[in-house]
Design a protein around this motif. Sequence first.
Motif, PDB file in Angstrom:
ATOM      1  N   PHE B  71     -13.989   4.466  -2.829  1.00 42.93           N
ATOM      2  CA  PHE B  71     -13.189   3.405  -1.832  1.00 42.93           C
ATOM      3  C   PHE B  71     -14.212   2.604  -1.026  1.00 42.93           C
ATOM      4  N   PRO B  93     -14.845  -0.889   1.608  1.00 45.10           N
ATOM      5  CA  PRO B  93     -13.553  -0.916   1.482  1.00 45.10           C
ATOM      6  C   PRO B  93     -12.734  -2.073   1.109  1.00 45.10           C
ATOM      7  N   THR B  94     -13.219  -3.208   1.491  1.00 45.25           N
ATOM      8  CA  THR B  94     -12.646  -4.567   1.370  1.00 45.25           C
ATOM      9  C   THR B  94     -12.452  -4.974  -0.336  1.00 45.25           C
ATOM     10  N   ILE B  97      -9.858  -2.558  -1.980  1.00 47.61           N
ATOM     11  CA  ILE B  97      -8.659  -2.901  -1.769  1.00 47.61           C
ATOM     12  C   ILE B  97      -8.417  -4.187  -2.631  1.00 47.61           C
ATOM     13  N   ARG B 177      -1.030  -4.104   0.919  1.00 46.87           N
ATOM     14  CA  ARG B 177      -2.413  -4.653   0.309  1.00 46.87           C
ATOM     15  C   ARG B 177      -2.461  -4.593  -1.230  1.00 46.87           C
TER      16      ARG B 177
END
Lengths: 318, 539
Positions: B71, B93-94, B97, B177
């Motif tokens: 992640f 994390p961005t 995602i 997301r």
Amino acid sequence: MSGLVGYIFSSDFLYMWIRVATPLILPALGAVICNRSGVVHLGLEGIMLTAALFGVLGGALGGSLFWGIAAGILISLLLSVLFAYFHLSLRANNVLCGTAINTIAGGFTVFVLELITGEKGTSSSLRSFSFPNVNIPLVEDIPVLGDVLSGHNLLTYIAILMVFAVVFLLYKTPLGLRMRAVGENPNAASSVGVNVTKMRFTAVLISGVLIGLGGMYLSMGYLNMFTRDMTAGRGFIALAAAAMGQSTPVGAFLSAMVFAFFDGLSNILQLLRIPAEFVQMLPYIATIAGLTLYSIQRIYRFKRKNRLRVIEAEKSRQ
Amino acid sequence: MHLPCFIQKIRAGGVNVNQAVEALRMENITKVYPNGVIANKSVTFVVNQGEIHALSGENGAGKSTLMKILFGEEQPTSGTIFANGQKVNISSPTEAIRLGIGMVHQHFMLVPSLTVAENMMLGIEPRKGLKIDRKRAEKEVREISHKYNLPIEPNERVEDLTVGQKQKVEILKALLRGAKILILDEPTAVLTPQETRELFAELKTLRSNGYTIIFISHKLNEVKEFCDRITIIRRGQTMGVYPLSDISEQEISKLMVGRDVILKISKNKILPGAPAIKVRNLKILEESGRVRINNISFTVREGEILGVAGVEGNGQAQLVKALTGLGPYHSGSIELCGTDIRKKSVSDIRKLSVAHIPEDRMTIGIAPRLSVTENTVIDKTDNIRFFTRLGLSKSSEIREYGKKMVRDYHILCKTPDVSVESLSGGNIQKTVLARELSGGPKVIIADQPTRGVDVGATEFIRRQLIAMRDAGNSIFLITSDLNEVLGLSDGIIVLFEGEITAYLPDASNVTEEELGQYMLGIKRQSPEQISEVLHEQKD
């Protein structure tokens, strides 16, 4: 004594109340923004003081109010960047960073003042540009109310507008939502890709502008010169106002008004030949008393509510 | 199981279905922390599209680290990650995602004072001019909640939601997301049996829609029930990948801990003695005035384990706080070892030989930065064995004692001088146990003693508790693990909405189904049956 009460309800006093509240409201709003995004900013005092000096210097050297504002805001942003860089990027302790800014400001302002004017006490030898006083059309013609509400410094009206602006920022915009999220649960915010450090940096910078305006009001409105240590603890009182107002813009505004009331009161009592040193303690005693009362009543209210609920529950059982 | 359409296409084309599409491949991942701890040693972890893949291992085995790397919360020391066949670098994390990886953390990543919609839209807020477009945010939340059949009210504040609802928000947040791969970190640890079943149904729906799910758990029955394959990690290394149809729970637990763990709890029958905990007509109100414990009475006798069964949030937390002096109670009485504890401080209560194994060990169980040794003597500062009358510590005594505790309670640590926070969950809990049980308590209040603890440590902790009971002490056991409450307790009381709704004097005769009906408030005993728990002679 009856003279005193009469004076408190006079339009002169009410006018002064609003006047002395201005340099508390602006930095208190700044503190609210910082608190909400999870930064405890103790450097308010130092930023105010430095902005107060640079506002005067900028105006005098640039030859217009514009340069005063530009210099004051620029130095506030600079100090805010300094605070934010050390505290947020290098992760230094915020109490240390805040205290450092305050201590630096105390010495730095006097140093710069002497360098430029040759004096250590005031900037009275410089030509000052102040924010103008504004008469509100129509309102100024209302008897009494006009005397109280009209004719204040431009920054006073800006301070009031800022209360609404900060409400809008915090509760209506994406930036405000992110700031509040970062302040309450930074892990949650960063897990959805909100950059915690960047958000807090932004908050410190925005609050820097508000704090700087509060400082400039002192030397470019309240008085029209800079004197050493002229903030006299207002930065800390603003912090207290933000805390007492639960870090909401309106709460901080109301708390600032309470503190300003006692500040105004001390001005009058001075006229009544009560020793100046005693009078000067009043706003601070009011601060401590205010915070104490606030805590006591919260505990008391909670206890009483519980007792009532127990009684109600017992009744309903019978 | 509905196969995702792309696999059906492959099948139609005559390709072997067993060669499923890889959604994710983590290859030879090694992670060495700056303090020298090797969390992952060349781990390879492969997940196929459209499967529920279990990742199991003891606490501290390295599964959390592996998922943090996936992640983007940690960077691997070496190794490569492929998502959908492409080599990727997950730096944050961005980035995760963006690659369609979503994570539902064990400790929810939600902002309590914000609404459901605000939490879900955080970072991707729809705008209208300068403002957030609240209407659109709300509409989008409703749509996605409807689409995946995860009902939730967008305008409710997260702090008012139940744990199960919060989890739904977390899952929806990831889906919103664009997550195609969902990581769920021990999602059932906080759920009721009913909510767990609901979650399984929801996850199966997602699977049939082509989503890939990584399910971290050490509850083997759950893993067995609904996962497709399992990857087992032990001490930072993979012990292999197995289809769950081919492997038994015993085999899994053997691979996890390297030896057979007795999943059954065995204990002797003993005759209970005099009452040690007497609670009468106890009532506890919350700050808001809500009644959390409503007029309950019970007795725990010497040599008895009284288990409390109940869905979390039915007053257990408040009851434990009142019993240990950490929280208030408003009427009624509590007697511990013959002394009424009204107006007694926590230390007064501890002096009555009461031990407390708290639910939240990280916050109130230990001082994280102090050493193992320091944590075991932290409650003994007025014991002249360890401290002089002037309050100075006797270092050699304390050091010896720390070593003894580490030995006696099998605490796995380099030395007793390392900080407790560097240990795994199971070993932290053993440290708590060492402090609480070594003082010779007569009454032990054990609140979720094995939650989030690996299989080996769980067994050890349960054995210790049984040994304490056999020595004639009273144990009040609060646990959300049904196996534990049924296996460990002598008698069971069920708490439902702050009231005792059942007393089951012989836990060995109770089935999970029966207990579940009391826990969910479907069934309730008569007041006479419940009052048996007082163990008072009737005139």
